[in-house]
Enzyme design. Structure first.
Site, PDB file in Angstrom:
ATOM      1  N   GLU A 237       4.122 -18.176 -11.441  1.00  0.00           N
ATOM      2  CA  GLU A 237       4.681 -19.103 -10.459  1.00  0.00           C
ATOM      3  C   GLU A 237       3.629 -20.005  -9.826  1.00  0.00           C
ATOM      4  O   GLU A 237       3.966 -20.935  -9.102  1.00  0.00           O
ATOM      5  CB  GLU A 237       5.490 -18.393  -9.372  1.00  0.00           C
ATOM      6  CG  GLU A 237       6.762 -17.750  -9.912  1.00  0.00           C
ATOM      7  CD  GLU A 237       7.643 -17.164  -8.841  1.00  0.00           C
ATOM      8  OE1 GLU A 237       8.865 -17.372  -8.917  1.00  0.00           O
ATOM      9  OE2 GLU A 237       7.119 -16.499  -7.927  1.00  0.00           O
TER      10      GLU A 237
ATOM     11  N   GLU B  65       4.236 -14.453   0.691  1.00  0.00           N
ATOM     12  CA  GLU B  65       3.406 -13.813  -0.334  1.00  0.00           C
ATOM     13  C   GLU B  65       3.415 -14.675  -1.592  1.00  0.00           C
ATOM     14  O   GLU B  65       4.439 -15.168  -2.024  1.00  0.00           O
ATOM     15  CB  GLU B  65       3.870 -12.374  -0.600  1.00  0.00           C
ATOM     16  CG  GLU B  65       5.259 -12.207  -1.168  1.00  0.00           C
ATOM     17  CD  GLU B  65       5.276 -12.205  -2.691  1.00  0.00           C
ATOM     18  OE1 GLU B  65       4.210 -12.415  -3.299  1.00  0.00           O
ATOM     19  OE2 GLU B  65       6.362 -12.017  -3.245  1.00  0.00           O
TER      20      GLU B  65
END
Length: 233
Positions: free
Chosen positions: A11, A2
């Site tokens: 991120e 994911e």
């Protein structure tokens, strides 16, 4: 794996998904989920940790609240916000078609406006809460489309929500007792909060910077002072 991070983009893992899509996905292939959206709304003081420090076993600790706010004005606070603490209607500020968007689309700027929920008129808004939804839409999941929501109104997830604090609260409502008072104050309540939000990749590895420009606007079009803030995520 994911790829979704806090505020959807933290991120920067979506970049690798898009690169893999362009390199390996056959024509007509599916990307799941295929739609991602980012939303914002206002939150009240009870959504923050500040009320706790008003009375800690009969001790008032305003200095801690002050220092926490100073930190929250520099860094986005990732925590759960209950739907009951939301003061305004929501606004969608980003939509990504994951089957066709580019890596450049993972940075965006959008204008927004949010007005008070009818039951929260006259209440203070202490900042903006941000969340995301991802869809397994009818395009690829015709028989059973599904949405994963990280909204304050949905079941809590590990992504929770992202809070962008204001240095001073804004009051939205219908009451005006002093035309000379600052628009967005309790004496001259605003009709909406208008502004612009940007999310761009930071120089810090895999991180994002969020810029927020906002002001209160009255029903006749007059506006309060412009506020500009930058938050690290």
């Amino acid at each position: 794996s994911e790829w979704m991070g806090y505020g959807l983009l933290f991120e920067a893992m979506l970049d690798t998904v898009l690169e893999a899509r362009d390199r390996y996905l056959k024509p007509g292939g599916a990307v799941l989920p295929d739609i991602a959206t980012i939303h914002i709304a206002g939150f009240d003081r009870e959504a923050t940790s500040f009320p706790f420090w008003d009375n800690v076993y009969d001790f008032k600790m305003p200095e801690i609240s002050k220092q926490l706010l100073e930190g929250a004005m520099k860094t986005a606070v990732v925590t759960h916000v209950d739907g009951a603490r939301v003061t305004t209607e929501s606004a969608q500020v980003c939509e990504l078609d994951l089957a066709s968007c580019s890596i450049a689309d993972t940075e965006f700027t959008a204008e927004f406006s949010v007005c008070a929920k009818s039951e929260r008129k006259g209440h203070e808004t202490h900042g903006i809460v941000l969340w995301f939804d991802t869809e397994f839409s009818k395009r690829f999941c015709k028989e059973n489309p599904v949405m994963l929501s990280t909204s304050p109104y949905a079941l809590k997830t590990h992504w929770v929500q992202t809070m962008l604090h204001f240095p001073d609260p804004i009051v939205l409502g219908d009451e005006i007792t002093d035309l000379k008072a600052r628009i967005g104050s309790s004496a001259h309540q605003g009709a909406e909060i208008v502004g612009r939000i940007s999310m761009v990749k930071s120089k810090r590895p895999r991180a994002y910077d969020i810029s927020l420009e906002y002001r209160a606007k009255s029903s006749n079009g007059d506006v309060g002072p412009l506020r500009v803030a930058l938050y690290a995520l």
